[in-house]
Design an enzyme around this catalytic site. Structure first.
Site, PDB file in Angstrom:
ATOM      1  N   ARG A 103     -18.821   2.658  23.087  1.00  0.00           N
ATOM      2  CA  ARG A 103     -17.687   3.473  23.785  1.00  0.00           C
ATOM      3  C   ARG A 103     -18.279   4.908  23.984  1.00  0.00           C
ATOM      4  O   ARG A 103     -18.099   5.367  24.910  1.00  0.00           O
ATOM      5  CB  ARG A 103     -16.259   3.304  23.383  1.00  0.00           C
ATOM      6  CG  ARG A 103     -15.658   1.747  23.501  1.00  0.00           C
ATOM      7  CD  ARG A 103     -14.211   1.828  23.011  1.00  0.00           C
ATOM      8  NE  ARG A 103     -13.680   0.790  22.428  1.00  0.00           N
ATOM      9  CZ  ARG A 103     -12.776  -0.091  22.833  1.00  0.00           C
ATOM     10  NH1 ARG A 103     -11.882   0.453  23.488  1.00  0.00           N
ATOM     11  NH2 ARG A 103     -12.529  -1.134  22.275  1.00  0.00           N
ATOM     12  N   ASP A 148     -19.836 -12.870  20.086  1.00  0.00           N
ATOM     13  CA  ASP A 148     -19.981 -12.662  21.719  1.00  0.00           C
ATOM     14  C   ASP A 148     -21.534 -12.109  22.056  1.00  0.00           C
ATOM     15  O   ASP A 148     -22.452 -12.423  22.354  1.00  0.00           O
ATOM     16  CB  ASP A 148     -18.781 -12.320  22.385  1.00  0.00           C
ATOM     17  CG  ASP A 148     -18.303 -10.922  21.774  1.00  0.00           C
ATOM     18  OD1 ASP A 148     -18.737 -10.740  20.797  1.00  0.00           O
ATOM     19  OD2 ASP A 148     -17.194 -10.355  22.400  1.00  0.00           O
ATOM     20  N   GLU A 201     -17.844   0.062  17.826  1.00  0.00           N
ATOM     21  CA  GLU A 201     -16.858   0.534  18.741  1.00  0.00           C
ATOM     22  C   GLU A 201     -17.173   1.890  19.426  1.00  0.00           C
ATOM     23  O   GLU A 201     -17.289   2.423  20.534  1.00  0.00           O
ATOM     24  CB  GLU A 201     -15.410   0.681  18.339  1.00  0.00           C
ATOM     25  CG  GLU A 201     -14.884  -0.696  17.885  1.00  0.00           C
ATOM     26  CD  GLU A 201     -14.411  -1.694  19.301  1.00  0.00           C
ATOM     27  OE1 GLU A 201     -14.817  -1.326  20.594  1.00  0.00           O
ATOM     28  OE2 GLU A 201     -14.327  -2.858  19.168  1.00  0.00           O
TER      29      GLU A 201
HETATM   30  C1  DMJ Z   1     -15.019  -3.894  24.941  1.00  0.00           C
HETATM   31  O1  DMJ Z   1     -14.841  -3.026  24.095  1.00  0.00           O
HETATM   32  C2  DMJ Z   1     -16.531  -4.545  25.086  1.00  0.00           C
HETATM   33  O2  DMJ Z   1     -16.761  -5.081  26.271  1.00  0.00           O
HETATM   34  C3  DMJ Z   1     -16.813  -5.303  23.876  1.00  0.00           C
HETATM   35  O3  DMJ Z   1     -18.081  -5.856  24.082  1.00  0.00           O
HETATM   36  C4  DMJ Z   1     -15.834  -6.482  23.709  1.00  0.00           C
HETATM   37  N1  DMJ Z   1     -14.464  -5.972  23.886  1.00  0.00           N
HETATM   38  C5  DMJ Z   1     -13.945  -5.037  24.650  1.00  0.00           C
HETATM   39  C6  DMJ Z   1     -13.594  -5.512  26.082  1.00  0.00           C
HETATM   40  O4  DMJ Z   1     -12.617  -6.690  26.106  1.00  0.00           O
END
Ligand code: DMJ
Length: 566
Positions: free
Chosen positions: A203, A331, A199
């Site tokens: 971010r 994902d 995260e």
């Molecule tokens: C975001 O922090 C990023 O896109 C991450 O890869 C998946 N989840 C959230 C948004 O939904």
């Protein structure tokens, strides 16, 4: 004027000598009258040209921002940020360690702010969210817009950081400047607090590097390097597969409290950022640590390219029988295979091969059709392949955009068919709800026991303002030019405006299935500003190449990073 006079100080404004001044004015006027008409015209012309030159060269402060892609031509280290130092821990100066030369990109362009009505509406939405955040949560991670409060997840001012490049791209100079000042003066990585490697990488590290590339402002690189050094202990495991968490102050890394394993998507969605940090600083240690993880995963046995969602940092092996999904924890493994290949100028073949193999595996094992109307969705494999669950997270809706990006880069054009089918299904997850907002999780009907293609369980009916489908709309629009994607995006934007906008910002809701019982959750996620609104703004741009996908690759949090030649 200040003059010292014995025991007191006189402060005064200089007074004009009126007689001298009057005389000087008269003589200027006389000289002017003595000039020929030609001489006067010449002077008029010079003033006119000067006036227009000034108009042309002074940028409109509110609407345009100049981007200077990285100028790191000067070799040598950056200044160490005193405020970020931890007593007893010497963090190395980012400097040339051999291996790479720091990146040099000499492009520049302007972001002029919104040009279409829809972009203007998105900018207004951003400003509304920002205003609430500023008033009630400034310097904290998230705004709680209903209770006028804040929430701290990592205590890193996440909303400010995640929003930096969005504001820059939208041309919001005043807001951008206040955010930059906060980052410069207050962003520290010394809190005695655990953070999640993935995260914080997507971010914070991703955002700092992205805005560094857009502005050339080395303050951001300095912060990014400090953070990168504090995240590196995560990789000190027997296998090299990182632990999920680290304390930024003590620099102690460890697995999550609830499991010895890390999430596969998390450990494989940090490579773009760590590689970019190495390229910017000239120090290969970040790229080496993160790229090794991809190499390890490449060497593991998979199900036709598909990976289980947990991996063990001790053994470097997948946890047997864990779920296979394109949703949570799986994902972005697939996303970063393609994007790393693009970032490195299509020079690392195994990344492309693993990506292509995975898409084949998805088509073979996960892609199914609903019985009533043949909607294509991606389900999940449980218990090592024994069970199939017709469940799709909203997170999965990033995939059509990634597929389109791959086709644009020369990968099999039949991927576009899957992308198109999934776009339609993801759109239905919005359109079939009374709020026109998608739930977090949708189940699909494979038995034909009733006329509904999809259904939503009460516990899955929340909407967190997530970006994935908007992200795909932007890729599909940018790469095909089909304006239907803009129309779909506008409908979703209107739904956000109608059901998630509150007096002091935007809020997640607990129930997309009823317009009268929204169950507002009082939380504005940082990715709403970092991703959702950014992708909407890009989607509604007349200039489809506002962010040029041949020059940039978007990290998993929508922060553009440059593409290198290798
Ligand atoms: C975001 O922090 C990023 O896109 C991450 O890869 C998946 N989840 C959230 C948004 O939904």
């Amino acid at each position: 004027m200040v003059s010292a006079h014995k025991d007191h100080v006189l402060v005064g404004i200089p007074v004009l000598n009126e007689t001298t001044d009057l005389r000087r004015n008269k003589s200027v006027w006389r000289t002017w009258n003595q000039l020929s008409r030609f001489q006067r015209s010449l002077i008029y012309m010079i003033f006119a040209v000067l006036f227009f030159m000034i108009l042309y060269f002074i940028p409109n402060n509110t609407d345009s921002l100049i981007i200077n892609y990285v100028e790191t031509t000067q070799k040598g280290g950056l200044k160490k940020s005193g405020s970020d130092e931890v007593p007893g821990q010497v963090l190395e100066e980012p400097s040339l360690k051999g291996g790479f030369d720091p990146v040099q990109v000499n492009t520049s362009r302007l972001f002029f702010g919104p040009t279409t009505q829809q972009q203007k509406a998105v900018v207004e939405a951003f400003k509304h969210a920002w205003q609430g955040y500023k008033e009630f949560a400034w310097g904290h991670d998230n705004l709680k817009p209903i209770s006028k409060n804040y929430y701290d997840w990592f205590g890193l001012g996440l909303t400010i950081i995640d929003s930096l490049d969005t504001m820059y791209i939208m041309g919001l100079q005043r807001e951008y400047e206040e955010a930059r000042t906060w980052v410069d003066k207050h962003l520290q990585f010394t809190h005695d607090r655990d953070v999640n490697l993935f995260e914080v990488t997507i971010r914070v590290l991703g955002s700092l590097l992205s805005i560094y590339h857009l502005t050339g402002d080395r303050m951001y690189l300095q912060k990014a390097t400090n953070l990168g050094d504090r995240l590196l202990p995560c990789f000190e495991t027997p296998s090299g597969v990182p632990y999920s968490d680290v304390n930024l102050h003590t620099m102690q890394a460890h697995p999550p409290r609830w499991s010895p394993d890390s999430s596969t998507a998390e450990v494989s969605t940090i490579q773009l950022e760590f590689r970019d940090l190495s390229r910017c600083t000239g120090d290969p240690k970040y790229e080496d640590a993160a790229a090794k993880v991809s190499v390890i995963i490449h060497g593991l046995k998979k199900t036709d390219g598909l990976v289980p969602i947990f991996i063990n940092p001790q053994s470097g092996e997948f946890r047997s029988y864990s779920t296979i999904t394109l949703g949570a924890r799986g994902d972005s493994y697939y996303e970063y295979l393609l994007k790393q290949w693009l970032q490195t100028g299509k020079t690392i073949d195994y990344l492309r091969d693993d990506y292509v193999a995975a898409i084949k595996g998805i088509e073979k094992h996960l892609a199914k059709k609903t019985v009533p109307n043949g909607l294509v969705f991606l389900g999940e494999i449980l218990a090592g392949g024994k069970d199939f669950k017709p469940k799709m997270d909203h997170l999965t809706c990033y995939l059509p955009g990634t597929l389109a990006l791959g086709v644009h880069a020369g990968l099999p054009s039949k991927h576009l068919k899957l992308a198109d089918d999934l776009m339609n299904t993801c759109y239905q997850t919005y359109a079939q709800q009374p709020t026109f907002l998608a739930p977090e999780i949708t189940y699909f009907n494979m038995q034909g026991e009733n006329s509904n293609d999809l259904y939503v369980k009460t516990n899955d009916a929340h909407n967190l303002l997530r970006p994935e489908f908007i992200e795909s709309l932007w890729y599909m629009y940018q790469l095909t030019g089909n304006t239907t994607y803009q129309e779909w995006g506008w409908k979703i934007f209107e739904a956000f405006e109608t059901y998630t906008k509150v007096k002091n910002g935007y809020t997640s809701i607990g129930n997309v299935k009823s317009v009268t019982n929204l169950k507002r959750r009082d939380m504005m996620e940082t990715f709403f500003l970092g991703e959702t609104l950014k992708y909407l703004y890009l989607l509604f741009s007349d200039d489809r190449k506002l962010i040029d996908l041949d020059k940039f690759v978007m990290n998993s949090e929508a922060h553009p990073l440059p593409i290198y030649s290798s």
